[in-house]
Design a protein around this motif. Structure first.
Motif, mmCIF file in Angstrom:
data_model
loop_
_atom_site.group_PDB
_atom_site.id
_atom_site.type_symbol
_atom_site.label_atom_id
_atom_site.label_comp_id
_atom_site.label_asym_id
_atom_site.label_seq_id
_atom_site.Cartn_x
_atom_site.Cartn_y
_atom_site.Cartn_z
ATOM 1 N N UNK A 199 12.871 8.725 3.898
ATOM 2 C CA UNK A 199 11.954 7.851 3.156
ATOM 3 C C UNK A 199 12.623 7.250 1.909
ATOM 4 N N UNK A 200 13.914 7.424 1.770
ATOM 5 C CA UNK A 200 14.611 6.921 0.596
ATOM 6 C C UNK A 200 14.521 5.396 0.538
ATOM 7 N N UNK A 201 14.056 4.899 -0.595
ATOM 8 C CA UNK A 201 13.875 3.464 -0.862
ATOM 9 C C UNK A 201 12.869 2.811 0.086
ATOM 10 N N UNK A 202 11.994 3.600 0.682
ATOM 11 C CA UNK A 202 10.973 3.028 1.573
ATOM 12 C C UNK A 202 9.552 3.294 1.098
ATOM 13 N N UNK A 203 9.376 4.018 0.019
ATOM 14 C CA UNK A 203 8.024 4.334 -0.455
ATOM 15 C C UNK A 203 7.869 3.920 -1.907
ATOM 16 N N UNK A 204 6.630 3.610 -2.274
ATOM 17 C CA UNK A 204 6.327 3.254 -3.659
ATOM 18 C C UNK A 204 4.832 3.390 -3.920
ATOM 19 N N UNK A 205 4.513 3.653 -5.176
ATOM 20 C CA UNK A 205 3.127 3.670 -5.623
ATOM 21 C C UNK A 205 2.815 2.364 -6.337
ATOM 22 N N UNK A 206 1.544 2.113 -6.526
ATOM 23 C CA UNK A 206 1.116 0.921 -7.260
ATOM 24 C C UNK A 206 0.978 1.312 -8.735
ATOM 25 N N UNK A 207 2.093 1.215 -9.441
ATOM 26 C CA UNK A 207 2.191 1.764 -10.792
ATOM 27 C C UNK A 207 1.133 1.184 -11.737
ATOM 28 N N UNK A 208 0.893 -0.103 -11.643
ATOM 29 C CA UNK A 208 -0.066 -0.734 -12.552
ATOM 30 C C UNK A 208 -1.504 -0.319 -12.269
ATOM 31 N N UNK A 209 -1.764 0.112 -11.030
ATOM 32 C CA UNK A 209 -3.132 0.479 -10.651
ATOM 33 C C UNK A 209 -3.412 1.967 -10.824
ATOM 34 N N UNK B 65 -3.638 3.608 -13.477
ATOM 35 C CA UNK B 65 -4.574 3.812 -14.581
ATOM 36 C C UNK B 65 -6.025 3.668 -14.118
ATOM 37 N N UNK B 66 -6.211 3.049 -12.949
ATOM 38 C CA UNK B 66 -7.550 2.916 -12.363
ATOM 39 C C UNK B 66 -7.818 3.980 -11.298
ATOM 40 N N UNK B 67 -6.888 4.926 -11.126
ATOM 41 C CA UNK B 67 -7.099 5.982 -10.155
ATOM 42 C C UNK B 67 -6.558 5.690 -8.776
ATOM 43 N N UNK B 68 -5.781 4.605 -8.614
ATOM 44 C CA UNK B 68 -5.232 4.261 -7.309
ATOM 45 C C UNK B 68 -3.895 4.957 -7.113
ATOM 46 N N UNK B 69 -3.818 5.884 -6.171
ATOM 47 C CA UNK B 69 -2.566 6.591 -5.880
ATOM 48 C C UNK B 69 -2.146 6.345 -4.424
ATOM 49 N N UNK B 70 -2.530 5.199 -3.878
ATOM 50 C CA UNK B 70 -2.158 4.850 -2.507
ATOM 51 C C UNK B 70 -0.637 4.727 -2.397
ATOM 52 N N UNK B 71 -0.125 5.075 -1.222
ATOM 53 C CA UNK B 71 1.314 5.050 -0.984
ATOM 54 C C UNK B 71 1.656 3.916 -0.025
ATOM 55 N N UNK B 72 2.630 3.114 -0.414
ATOM 56 C CA UNK B 72 3.134 2.035 0.441
ATOM 57 C C UNK B 72 4.423 2.504 1.104
ATOM 58 N N UNK B 73 4.486 2.388 2.434
ATOM 59 C CA UNK B 73 5.681 2.755 3.192
ATOM 60 C C UNK B 73 6.205 1.497 3.868
ATOM 61 N N UNK B 74 7.481 1.198 3.660
ATOM 62 C CA UNK B 74 8.107 0.006 4.210
ATOM 63 C C UNK B 74 8.774 0.314 5.541
ATOM 64 N N UNK B 75 8.709 -0.660 6.432
ATOM 65 C CA UNK B 75 9.468 -0.625 7.690
ATOM 66 C C UNK B 75 9.253 0.695 8.440
ATOM 67 N N UNK B 76 8.020 0.940 8.825
ATOM 68 C CA UNK B 76 7.698 2.212 9.477
ATOM 69 C C UNK B 76 8.267 2.249 10.890
ATOM 70 N N UNK B 77 8.489 3.454 11.364
ATOM 71 C CA UNK B 77 8.952 3.682 12.734
ATOM 72 C C UNK B 77 8.112 4.803 13.336
#
Length: 234
Positions: free
Chosen positions: A107-117, A119-131
């Motif tokens: 998962x190196x360099x394929x995941x990220x959180x919505x840092x700006x959100x 503060x509103x309680x959003x901890x959703x995870x974005x995964x790039x180029x899934x397999x």
């Protein structure tokens, strides 16, 4: 059986029924103002190569920028033959930044959180180029959250046979939507259970007071209870 014995046993049964009613309501009733971690009770389906979002947020809205957020795959277990082995994270956020050293290599360099959100309680995870290797259950967890519900699980299904019906942009879950997805599906069941318990409670109260009034009436007019014991006139 005497009236007093009947009254005592009926009161004991009524007390037990009241206790069970209160216990049931305490299970279904959330603590007022408690912050809950909420995921999705439906799987996230994608095709290989897609970018996906695993939804997870806090309700009511709560700033988590200063807390630790862990995303992991709970079905992965440490190697029992290696005491020093550990389950690495899909994504780890600590001290207001990502910690890549404890991240799974796939998962190196394929995941990220919505840092700006966050503060509103959003901890959703974005995964790039899934397999298809990304298939499985994902767990979002806030270890230091003062709540009974600190984690939620989201399932990801990557299927090569899945075809998009339309090209839609990837969207971030709305942090303003604080209604739990799994809570919506439980509302009819909860309402039915609560209604049944209330009906039983009202029936119990009615039976209790009717017997109580009957008991008090016998105390005031004991001669009514002895009429059957008097001998018939000759």
């Amino acid at each position: 059986m005497s009236l007093n014995n009947f009254y005592f046993k009926d009161s004991s049964f009524f007390s037990l029924r009241t206790f069970l009613l209160c216990s049931a309501l305490s299970v279904w009733t959330p603590v007022h103002g408690e912050v809950l971690v909420i995921g999705s009770n439906l799987p996230i389906i994608a095709s290989p190569g897609d970018d996906v979002i695993l939804p997870c947020h806090l309700a009511p809205m709560f700033d988590v920028q200063g807390l630790t957020v862990e995303w992991s795959k709970p079905d992965l277990k440490p190697d029992p033959s290696d005491r020093l082995s550990r389950v690495e994270y899909v994504h780890l956020y600590r001290d207001r930044k990502e910690v890549p050293d404890m991240k799974m290599a796939s998962y190196f360099r394929r995941t990220e959180l919505f840092m700006d959100d966050m503060k509103h309680g959003n901890i959703s995870l974005k995964i790039l180029n899934v397999s298809e290797e990304d298939n499985g259950r994902y767990r979002c967890f806030i270890p230091k959250l003062q709540s009974r519900v600190k984690a939620a699980v989201v399932e990801l299904v990557v299927d090569s046979n899945f075809a998009k019906t339309s090209e839609t942009p990837l969207q971030t879950p709305d942090p303003q939507d604080t209604t739990p997805t799994n809570a919506r599906s439980r509302v009819p069941v909860v309402m039915a259970v609560v209604t049944l318990l209330l009906v039983l409670a009202l029936a119990g109260f009615a039976a209790y007071f009717s017997r109580h009034i009957f008991h008090q009436t016998l105390k005031k007019h004991p001669e009514d209870d002895d009429t059957e014991k008097q001998p018939l006139p000759v």
